[in-house]
Design a protein around this motif. Sequence first.
Motif, PDB file in Angstrom:
ATOM      1  N   ALA A 175      72.997  50.178   2.278  1.00  0.00           N
ATOM      2  CA  ALA A 175      73.575  48.885   2.653  1.00  0.00           C
ATOM      3  C   ALA A 175      75.091  49.008   2.852  1.00  0.00           C
ATOM      4  N   TYR A 176      75.765  49.713   1.944  1.00  0.00           N
ATOM      5  CA  TYR A 176      77.222  49.881   2.076  1.00  0.00           C
ATOM      6  C   TYR A 176      77.582  50.648   3.356  1.00  0.00           C
ATOM      7  N   ILE A 177      76.849  51.710   3.647  1.00  0.00           N
ATOM      8  CA  ILE A 177      77.132  52.504   4.846  1.00  0.00           C
ATOM      9  C   ILE A 177      76.852  51.685   6.101  1.00  0.00           C
ATOM     10  N   ALA A 178      75.736  50.951   6.099  1.00  0.00           N
ATOM     11  CA  ALA A 178      75.369  50.138   7.258  1.00  0.00           C
ATOM     12  C   ALA A 178      76.432  49.087   7.559  1.00  0.00           C
ATOM     13  N   VAL A 179      76.877  48.390   6.519  1.00  0.00           N
ATOM     14  CA  VAL A 179      77.908  47.367   6.708  1.00  0.00           C
ATOM     15  C   VAL A 179      79.240  48.016   7.098  1.00  0.00           C
ATOM     16  N   GLY A 180      79.555  49.156   6.468  1.00  0.00           N
ATOM     17  CA  GLY A 180      80.814  49.832   6.771  1.00  0.00           C
ATOM     18  C   GLY A 180      80.925  50.227   8.233  1.00  0.00           C
ATOM     19  N   LEU A 181      79.830  50.736   8.812  1.00  0.00           N
ATOM     20  CA  LEU A 181      79.835  51.101  10.229  1.00  0.00           C
ATOM     21  C   LEU A 181      80.081  49.876  11.101  1.00  0.00           C
ATOM     22  N   CYS A 182      79.422  48.760  10.766  1.00  0.00           N
ATOM     23  CA  CYS A 182      79.634  47.521  11.524  1.00  0.00           C
ATOM     24  C   CYS A 182      81.097  47.107  11.487  1.00  0.00           C
ATOM     25  N   VAL A 183      81.676  47.113  10.298  1.00  0.00           N
ATOM     26  CA  VAL A 183      83.052  46.647  10.121  1.00  0.00           C
ATOM     27  C   VAL A 183      84.034  47.521  10.902  1.00  0.00           C
ATOM     28  N   VAL A 184      83.883  48.842  10.816  1.00  0.00           N
ATOM     29  CA  VAL A 184      84.821  49.749  11.484  1.00  0.00           C
ATOM     30  C   VAL A 184      84.796  49.559  13.001  1.00  0.00           C
ATOM     31  N   PHE A 185      83.606  49.555  13.582  1.00  0.00           N
ATOM     32  CA  PHE A 185      83.515  49.450  15.049  1.00  0.00           C
ATOM     33  C   PHE A 185      83.891  48.063  15.552  1.00  0.00           C
ATOM     34  N   GLN A 186      83.474  47.027  14.834  1.00  0.00           N
ATOM     35  CA  GLN A 186      83.825  45.676  15.264  1.00  0.00           C
ATOM     36  C   GLN A 186      85.334  45.438  15.163  1.00  0.00           C
ATOM     37  N   ALA A 187      85.953  45.934  14.094  1.00  0.00           N
ATOM     38  CA  ALA A 187      87.406  45.784  13.944  1.00  0.00           C
ATOM     39  C   ALA A 187      88.141  46.500  15.074  1.00  0.00           C
TER      40      ALA A 187
ATOM     41  N   TRP B  43      74.108  45.920  15.523  1.00  0.00           N
ATOM     42  CA  TRP B  43      74.067  46.527  14.197  1.00  0.00           C
ATOM     43  C   TRP B  43      74.215  45.455  13.119  1.00  0.00           C
ATOM     44  N   THR B  44      75.117  44.529  13.376  1.00  0.00           N
ATOM     45  CA  THR B  44      75.364  43.473  12.386  1.00  0.00           C
ATOM     46  C   THR B  44      74.098  42.682  12.117  1.00  0.00           C
ATOM     47  N   GLN B  45      73.387  42.302  13.187  1.00  0.00           N
ATOM     48  CA  GLN B  45      72.172  41.526  12.998  1.00  0.00           C
ATOM     49  C   GLN B  45      71.095  42.346  12.297  1.00  0.00           C
ATOM     50  N   LEU B  46      70.902  43.596  12.715  1.00  0.00           N
ATOM     51  CA  LEU B  46      69.896  44.443  12.067  1.00  0.00           C
ATOM     52  C   LEU B  46      70.228  44.645  10.594  1.00  0.00           C
TER      53      LEU B  46
ATOM     54  N   ILE C  15      86.260  36.724   7.088  1.00  0.00           N
ATOM     55  CA  ILE C  15      85.602  36.016   5.988  1.00  0.00           C
ATOM     56  C   ILE C  15      84.243  36.646   5.675  1.00  0.00           C
ATOM     57  N   ALA C  16      83.559  37.148   6.713  1.00  0.00           N
ATOM     58  CA  ALA C  16      82.207  37.704   6.531  1.00  0.00           C
ATOM     59  C   ALA C  16      82.204  38.979   5.702  1.00  0.00           C
ATOM     60  N   ILE C  17      83.289  39.744   5.742  1.00  0.00           N
ATOM     61  CA  ILE C  17      83.314  41.039   5.054  1.00  0.00           C
ATOM     62  C   ILE C  17      83.094  40.902   3.538  1.00  0.00           C
ATOM     63  N   PRO C  18      83.854  40.048   2.816  1.00  0.00           N
ATOM     64  CA  PRO C  18      83.570  39.915   1.379  1.00  0.00           C
ATOM     65  C   PRO C  18      82.204  39.298   1.093  1.00  0.00           C
ATOM     66  N   CYS C  19      81.690  38.482   2.020  1.00  0.00           N
ATOM     67  CA  CYS C  19      80.343  37.921   1.836  1.00  0.00           C
ATOM     68  C   CYS C  19      79.290  39.024   1.899  1.00  0.00           C
ATOM     69  N   PHE C  20      79.471  39.958   2.821  1.00  0.00           N
ATOM     70  CA  PHE C  20      78.573  41.114   2.888  1.00  0.00           C
ATOM     71  C   PHE C  20      78.606  41.881   1.563  1.00  0.00           C
ATOM     72  N   TYR C  21      79.795  42.064   1.028  1.00  0.00           N
ATOM     73  CA  TYR C  21      79.938  42.798  -0.237  1.00  0.00           C
ATOM     74  C   TYR C  21      79.171  42.081  -1.347  1.00  0.00           C
TER      75      TYR C  21
END
Length: 501
Positions: free
Chosen positions: A339-351, A396-399, A456-462
């Motif tokens: 879960a951490y890796i999946a979210v991390g990839l989303c955050v890096v590319f989207q940013a 990726w975010t939706q998946l 705002i979504a990033i800490p919610c994912f965490y």
Amino acid sequence: MLATGSLEFDDKKDGDVLVQERDVGGHTVSGGEVEIDEAYLAAPRFSRFYRSVLCQMILLGLISFVGNSMSSAISNLGGGGLSSPFLSNLATSLNYVGSFLVTSIGGPLLNKMGIKYMCAIAGLAFPLNGSAYYTTVKYDSAHWTQVYLLVAKFLNGIALGFTYVAETTAMLSYPYLEDRGYYLGIWSAMQNTGAVFGGAINFGTNYARANSGGVSDSTYLVFTALEATGPFWGLLLSPTKWVRRHDGSKVGYQAGEPWKVELKALYAHVRTKRTALMFFPAVYSFFYGGVYGTYLSQHFSVRARALSTLITPAVTIVIVLFYGRFVLDNNRLTVKQRAYIAVGLCVVFQAAGFIWTGIEYGKYGSGKATLDYKTTPSAWAKAWIPYLIIFSTGYWTQLCCYWILGTFSTDVKNAARTGGLFRAMEVIGQAISYGINSKSSDIRIPFYINCAIFAIAIPCFYGLIQMVPEKPADHDDVVDADAVTQAVVQAKLEGVNGPGA
């Protein structure tokens, strides 16, 4: 036993019970008690395939192909392919309002109607989408065509709301957790295959148009014809009670509860911390649609926009399959690590995509440009690549959201309630996104809002990841939590004192 004429299984026959852990495809699958249907395992190959999770994912992908994918292919032209994006953005906003009305009570609806019939009924309204754009372009945005476009998109949104809840429920409950990334990837890839097909149509009918403006009206006729096949694919789906996983296990299924019970259960889900944390990730997941659709419409030529609808989903197919198989299904890692890796990839590319888009907006401001891959190739590439990054990795975010929510329970009713709420929140974001992009004020403002929601979504994912269990429950972990706890306590007391003590 299998009835060969009707392709049905005898539901009265008790299957073997497979308990706790089993080896599937070289890795261990964990969960509660699972009933194995021996009649299914002994059935002919076609019958097994037809009732399999894989077949249901393919059919759901086809429904998405002719429904949401065709709608997305039109939207991805930028402003629906119209000469001005603002009418289309307003119509699309109404589309998501219609979807919200359904998805907000999607759990109870699905538990009463079932996945199959929700999809079949929804398919009846799919052709409204293409036909509305056709008449608007054909008759040069006459007043009656504008009204028809708005009404048709609203009704189409209601239909898509049915499919959103149905496909989400299937994604969260049909596959095992250890295989879910693979099936999510297949579904998303098929959805984007529809977008590739739509993009090929767009590009084939508009490749010679280097100017700005609307696309050819014949583009929409092909879309409408494909959308008309929606009910057929829906009727081919198997009812949930007949669906079997590859090891013969049954999907957890119970008949629908009375409406009062269903609505009470839905309210219990609404009140949870998990639902609160899910809000901003869900709103963010597709918020970029309206923002970047307007960005595409205002900065690129007709054929550049048409080419984008071909290339973007093609790239997306490759990366979602990789993401599902090698990130979400990487069983060498714990559930939380994945879960951490999946979210991390989303955050890096989207940013990265947002930063790059901000640089491009710094060049062009809120003005309009006509960037083209032939006449201005360098400027076109620099401005279009951030669009590609945001749209492709946006899936990726939706998946990732689906996968995280699916870690809590494998129960179909739980999936319907959780999935319905998630899609309701998602379409709120899309309705707002297209709504704020329906006015011709500074088009950078919606982009800034998109960035803020992302932050705002990033800490919610965490927070969501912190709640992820290592093993999903085989019941509704919200509604049935108290009953399960009491049963465990009672079992322990009986173990100590003896039955009936």
